[in-house]
Design a protein around this motif. Structure first.
Motif, PDB file in Angstrom:
ATOM      1  N   VAL A  52       0.526  -1.173   0.229  1.00 52.90           N
ATOM      2  CA  VAL A  52      -0.120  -0.013  -0.183  1.00 52.90           C
ATOM      3  C   VAL A  52       1.262   1.418   0.011  1.00 52.90           C
ATOM      4  O   VAL A  52       0.800   2.495  -0.662  1.00 52.90           O
ATOM      5  N   TRP A 103      -1.546   6.994   5.150  1.00 46.77           N
ATOM      6  CA  TRP A 103      -1.202   6.162   5.581  1.00 46.77           C
ATOM      7  C   TRP A 103       0.174   5.678   6.641  1.00 46.77           C
ATOM      8  O   TRP A 103      -0.208   4.997   7.827  1.00 46.77           O
ATOM      9  N   ALA A 138      -5.819  -3.001   3.576  1.00 42.25           N
ATOM     10  CA  ALA A 138      -4.963  -2.930   1.966  1.00 42.25           C
ATOM     11  C   ALA A 138      -5.691  -3.409   0.620  1.00 42.25           C
ATOM     12  O   ALA A 138      -5.236  -2.361  -0.577  1.00 42.25           O
ATOM     13  N   VAL A 159      -7.676   0.262  -0.611  1.00 46.11           N
ATOM     14  CA  VAL A 159      -7.156   0.437  -1.122  1.00 46.11           C
ATOM     15  C   VAL A 159      -6.464   0.261  -2.449  1.00 46.11           C
ATOM     16  O   VAL A 159      -6.819   1.049  -3.715  1.00 46.11           O
ATOM     17  N   GLY A 185      -7.315   3.575   5.819  1.00 45.49           N
ATOM     18  CA  GLY A 185      -6.386   3.612   4.264  1.00 45.49           C
ATOM     19  C   GLY A 185      -7.938   3.720   2.896  1.00 45.49           C
ATOM     20  O   GLY A 185      -6.997   4.106   2.110  1.00 45.49           O
TER      21      GLY A 185
END
Length: 401
Positions: free
Chosen positions: A103, A119, A140, A143, A317
């Motif tokens: 991410v 983040w 994750a 995202v 996220g």
């Protein structure tokens, strides 16, 4: 003279150093090497590993355990650590670190760097619990799915579908996909991703559908917005108590069942509002899917009977994707989410006993955290409406020069 190349290299090194420093500290706290917080690794080393043992020995999902509350795809994350050449806890940590790094890398490649910093800061701001639950993996995937939607609606939908197979909330991220072919491709991709994740597990393990009814008797979890009224009522002599139920600490006593049912009605009402918003929306920018996803998940969190600390990583996220999208209507909401995340770190785990006992300090911290989440949900929905519906002709006041 500092050249653009040297400046870019320094910025990249700064990001790497910050990520390494904060994540190493998180790992040391989860492994109880650094003891700033009370231990939080019991879920991984105890609950998750026990569930894996049940799956391995019985060939079925652990639905007889009342704490199992996940869709079938979640079994993949319970099994995965055992496939790595480490111990179970170390293998679980390795999976989370890889997802976290992926991410970070993805957000770092976007033109708008604000999402990266959200983040970078938001994950450690939640404290060690963020590396002691599997929710970071789901966040994750959500995202990555929202970012991928900008280039491929099918690919983005596929990732969101896989995430939905692990935990249901990422399905809400589809509410903001523009109508037409883009929406059809995203929904088809999500259906394929969820089907592959779910059917793959069901082909190997039995009793996969039992989770749909296993949690129907859940009550009001002690950290939820609905629990606040009972915390205050305890000060006035309410005769109820806090007791473990379905894997969480819940309010048990008069009117708690009614509050639980009311929460379901309010959540359903919020879902209807989201459908109404989608029908009224006319302005579909690149930021709209992420903005709508954040609004939808915030509504779900604040109206739910349960708010667990790890839910905040979902919001972090989604807030990061909003911050990385030019023209996002959610920038004030991002700040509120980060503030709520920081307060959650204060509340859990160190003040969790104080919350269960309804002490002044515990209730004050919980009220602040839940108040920030409610404010974030309201602001998020108002700004989403103004930015996307027919009536949004002028820029938002906060966005004017």
């Amino acid at each position: 003279m500092i050249t653009p190349q040297r400046s870019s290299a320094r910025a990249a090194l700064t990001i790497i150093y910050l990520w390494l420093a904060t994540r190493v500290l998180l790992l040391l706290m989860v492994l109880d090497v650094v003891t700033i917080f009370e231990s939080v690794n019991v879920d991984v080393g105890g609950v998750y590993q026990n569930w894996y043992g049940v799956m391995r020995t019985t060939g079925s999902l652990p639905v007889d355990d009342p704490t199992w509350q996940y869709p079938p795809g979640a079994a993949l994350l319970m099994i995965a650590p055992s496939l790595l050449p480490f111990g179970y806890l170390s293998g679980f940590m390795a999976i989370l670190v890889v997802c976290d790094a992926l991410v970070t890398y993805t957000l770092a490649r976007l033109p708008e760097r604000a999402g990266l910093w959200v983040w970078l800061a938001g994950v450690p701001l939640l404290g060690p619990v963020v590396y002691a639950r599997y929710d970071l993996v789901v966040a994750a995937l959500a995202v990555l799915g929202l970012v991928r939607l900008r280039g491929s609606s099918t690919g983005g939908g596929l990732l969101l579908g896989v995430a939905t197979g692990l935990k249901l909330w990422p399905a809400l991220a589809l509410i903001g996909v523009p109508r037409g072919r883009v929406a059809r491709n995203a929904v088809l991709g999500a259906a394929a991703g969820a089907a592959v994740t779910t059917l793959g597990v069901l082909a190997c393990l039995g009793r996969g559908a039992d989770f749909l009814s296993a949690q129907r008797d859940r009550g009001v979890e002690v950290e939820s917005v609905w629990a606040l009224a009972f915390h205050f009522a305890r000060w006035a002599g309410w005769p109820g108590e806090v007791a473990p139920n379905y894997g969480s600490m819940e309010m048990i006593g008069p009117f708690t069942a009614e509050a639980g049912r009311l929460s379901l009605v309010v959540t359903a009402g919020c879902l209807l509002w989201l459908v109404y918003w989608r029908r009224r929306a006319r302005t579909w920018t690149d930021a709209a899917p992420a903005d709508a996803a954040l609004a939808a998940v915030l509504l779900f969190v604040v109206t739910s009977r349960v708010i667990s600390p790890q839910y905040l990583v979902w919001l972090v996220g989604l807030a990061a994707v909003c911050a990385a999208a030019r023209g996002s209507s959610q920038r004030p909401v991002v700040t509120l989410v980060l503030a709520a995340t920081a307060v959650t770190m204060l509340e859990f785990p160190n003040l969790f006993v104080a919350v269960q006992e309804s002490t002044v300090v515990g209730v004050a911290v919980l009220t602040l955290r839940n108040g920030l989440l409610v404010a974030a949900a309201v602001v998020s929905c108002v700004r989403l409406w103004r930015a996307t519906t027919v009536s949004s002709r002028a820029p938002l006041a906060a966005d004017q020069p």
